[in-house]
Motif scaffolding. Structure first.
Motif, PDB file in Angstrom:
ATOM      1  N   GLY B  61       0.822  -1.207   0.000  1.00 55.25           N
ATOM      2  CA  GLY B  61       0.000   0.000   0.000  1.00 55.25           C
ATOM      3  C   GLY B  61       0.842   1.236   0.000  1.00 55.25           C
ATOM      4  N   GLU B 154       5.721  12.541  -7.954  1.00 55.45           N
ATOM      5  CA  GLU B 154       4.874  11.390  -8.293  1.00 55.45           C
ATOM      6  C   GLU B 154       3.610  11.484  -7.437  1.00 55.45           C
ATOM      7  N   GLY B 187      12.601   4.284  -3.317  1.00 56.18           N
ATOM      8  CA  GLY B 187      12.345   3.155  -4.215  1.00 56.18           C
ATOM      9  C   GLY B 187      10.848   2.987  -4.336  1.00 56.18           C
ATOM     10  N   MET B 188      10.387   2.807  -5.551  1.00 53.50           N
ATOM     11  CA  MET B 188       8.939   2.741  -5.764  1.00 53.50           C
ATOM     12  C   MET B 188       8.579   1.538  -6.617  1.00 53.50           C
ATOM     13  N   PHE B 189       7.628   0.777  -6.183  1.00 53.82           N
ATOM     14  CA  PHE B 189       7.142  -0.310  -7.040  1.00 53.82           C
ATOM     15  C   PHE B 189       6.107   0.263  -7.984  1.00 53.82           C
ATOM     16  N   ASP B 190       6.297  -0.016  -9.249  1.00 57.53           N
ATOM     17  CA  ASP B 190       5.400   0.563 -10.245  1.00 57.53           C
ATOM     18  C   ASP B 190       4.732  -0.556 -11.043  1.00 57.53           C
ATOM     19  N   LYS B 191       3.666  -0.194 -11.726  1.00 60.80           N
ATOM     20  CA  LYS B 191       2.966  -1.197 -12.542  1.00 60.80           C
ATOM     21  C   LYS B 191       3.752  -1.454 -13.826  1.00 60.80           C
ATOM     22  N   GLU B 192       3.658  -2.668 -14.325  1.00 59.92           N
ATOM     23  CA  GLU B 192       4.336  -3.024 -15.561  1.00 59.92           C
ATOM     24  C   GLU B 192       3.639  -2.322 -16.740  1.00 59.92           C
ATOM     25  N   PHE B 193       4.370  -2.193 -17.835  1.00 60.90           N
ATOM     26  CA  PHE B 193       3.793  -1.516 -18.999  1.00 60.90           C
ATOM     27  C   PHE B 193       2.597  -2.266 -19.561  1.00 60.90           C
ATOM     28  N   THR B 194       2.531  -3.561 -19.291  1.00 59.80           N
ATOM     29  CA  THR B 194       1.390  -4.343 -19.782  1.00 59.80           C
ATOM     30  C   THR B 194       0.098  -3.961 -19.053  1.00 59.80           C
ATOM     31  N   ILE B 195       0.231  -3.295 -17.923  1.00 65.56           N
ATOM     32  CA  ILE B 195      -0.960  -2.803 -17.201  1.00 65.56           C
ATOM     33  C   ILE B 195      -1.157  -1.320 -17.506  1.00 65.56           C
TER      34      ILE B 195
END
Lengths: 249, 241
Positions: B61, B154, B187-195
């Motif tokens: 989260g 961001e 550090g940030m977890f991001d969504k993949e480009f496929t999403i």
């Protein structure tokens, strides 16, 4: 002696497909190695952003499974090229077969590898995030976990991209089998165009437009139609090209 | 320059050659020959599935360090910054304007007995506007209020990371400088480009820009009647009488 048993095309394709899954198992072990490498490369972040104002600087590392998916796309492209080589094509003649059954079994096999590649690429990205979550220092932040419906979306889209690259690889592979000099000409054209395009106009326009056609399609249904139609077209042209090849050439 | 431009292409070619070599020669690697490939693949698949299940169990989260904000809030912060600067340039009395999302970062009163006040703005976090209001009486005090808007990088609100301006008097010199150097790493977890292709407005961006809104700062000074302001670099705007 002639066989009196009538062999149906779907049966041959099915047999050839299962044979290929067993015989080409090394394809999947190379996938495993490629994805492990991709996870190592991802630890530095898929992309970075740094900005600063006087006395205040901020650096953000974005961690995603993108590298895993991109390397799987390259793997898919290369795998498709490899199965068009003479050694692999001769395997089809273990069975009573013709070019149609050979192509169909190859397409089914490539779709199968695309499903495995696409799904594992997305899951490898997720497992990477889990590992990074355990190792990240204080001050690092956790993004929102992917909701289940987005995970399904990612799986479908990833599989389709991998399949598209497989179709392209199959087409390129067949082209090279037919005209050997294409093995030199094609990379020269592509790389040369990218270099000249980048130097003259700032970016290779044709490649950017192709990228936009697929990657900037925001409607899933249209995206699926584009990928399926392009893949069918590439496979169709590949099969027409190989009509010129002699039997067992 | 040229090396930088072709770096992605060279990297891509190296990756293609590497993957081709792996795909071609994977069967010849002695360790992999001994390893039961089937079992290795089964174990790999199992690890991936377990990691997927685990990813839904870990407390994911928002950041535990910086508050997260929505895109709407980021847009509002940007708008508030524009309104604050416009109000300062229009020489409005910000104290009475009540601009939405503009907050007081710091305020204080400094004793001042001089007749001239030279304003020196040194290193600050960004463009700084100084707005001066003359008091109706000479109470020998300079009041300063630092107004600011949110700094959002961001989806993270980093406003609290920016220390208040340092405002001090040395004789007849008013020195304004930033509160201290900050170096933040995230550090940030991001969504993949496929999403993100289907969840963003424009699909996958070839050159993805990050979204950040730097907070605007306006230093509001209330100076005693009769004090002459010396401003060599034209930082100062005067509130309309």
């Amino acid at each position: 002696m002639m066989s009196l048993t009538e062999v149906k095309l779907p049966d041959i394709v099915r047999k050839q497909f299962f044979y290929k899954v067993k015989a080409y198992l090394s394809v999947f072990s190379s996938l495993l190695v490629v994805q492990v490498i991709s996870l190592l490369l991802s630890t530095n972040g898929s992309r970075m952003m740094g900005t600063s104002h006087n006395g205040f600087s901020i650096d953000i590392n974005y961690y995603t499974g993108d590298i895993s998916i991109v390397l799987t796309l390259i793997w898919s492209f290369i795998t498709a090229i490899i199965i068009t080589t003479k050694a692999y094509r001769n395997d089809d003649f273990v069975f009573v077969s013709n070019r149609v059954s050979s192509h169909l079994s190859n397409i089914v096999f490539l779709f199968f590898t695309s499903v495995i590649g696409g799904v594992t690429a997305v899951l490898a990205g997720q497992s990477f995030k889990v590992v990074m979550h355990l190792f990240l220092k204080d001050g690092y932040v956790m993004g929102t976990a992917i909701p289940f419906h987005e995970l399904i979306l990612s799986l479908i889209v990833s599989v389709m991209y991998v399949f598209l690259l497989a179709a392209l690889g199959y087409f390129v592979g067949m082209l090279v089998q037919l005209y050997r000099w294409f093995s030199v000409l094609l990379p020269t054209i592509v790389i040369g165009y990218m270099i000249i395009g980048a130097r003259v106009g700032g970016e290779p326009i044709l490649i950017v437009e192709i990228f936009k056609f697929y990657a900037q399609e925001t409607v899933l249904l249209l995206f699926l139609i584009k990928i399926i139609l392009t893949s069918c077209l590439l496979f169709f042209i590949s099969s027409i090209l190989t009509n010129k090849l002699e039997v067992r050439q | 320059m040229i090396v930088a431009a072709f770096f992605p292409l060279v990297l891509l070619l190296i990756l293609i050659v590497l993957i081709y070599s792996i795909s071609k020669n994977i069967g010849k690697i002695p360790i992999l020959q001994k390893l039961k490939i089937k079992w290795a693949l089964v174990i790999y698949g199992a690890i991936l599935l377990l990691a997927l299940l685990f990813s839904y169990l870990i407390p994911a989260g928002d950041s535990s360090v910086y508050p997260a904000v929505s895109e709407t809030e980021r847009n509002e912060a940007e708008k508030a910054g524009e309104l604050l600067v416009k109000a300062a340039y229009d020489r409005k009395n910000i104290r009475k304007e009540n601009i939405e999302d503009v907050e007081i970062n710091d305020q204080s009163t400094i004793p001042f007995e001089g007749e001239q006040l030279e304003i020196s703005v040194e290193e600050t976090y960004g463009p700084l506007t100084v707005l001066v209001e003359r008091k109706l009486e000479n109470d020998q005090k300079i009041e300063y209020i630092e107004y600011h808007t949110k700094t959002i990088i961001e989806n993270l609100d980093l406003t609290d990371e920016i220390d208040p301006l340092s405002v001090s008097i040395e004789g007849e010199l008013l020195r304004v400088m930033n509160g201290g150097f900050k170096d933040i790493r995230i550090g940030m977890f991001d969504k993949e480009f496929t999403i993100s292709q289907f969840t963003s407005d424009n699909g996958v961006e070839l050159f993805d820009d990050s979204h950040h809104v730097w907070g605007e700062h306006v230093l509001f000074l209330r100076i005693p009647k009769g004090v002459e302001v010396i401003d060599k670099y034209e930082y100062v705007h005067y509130v309309k009488e």
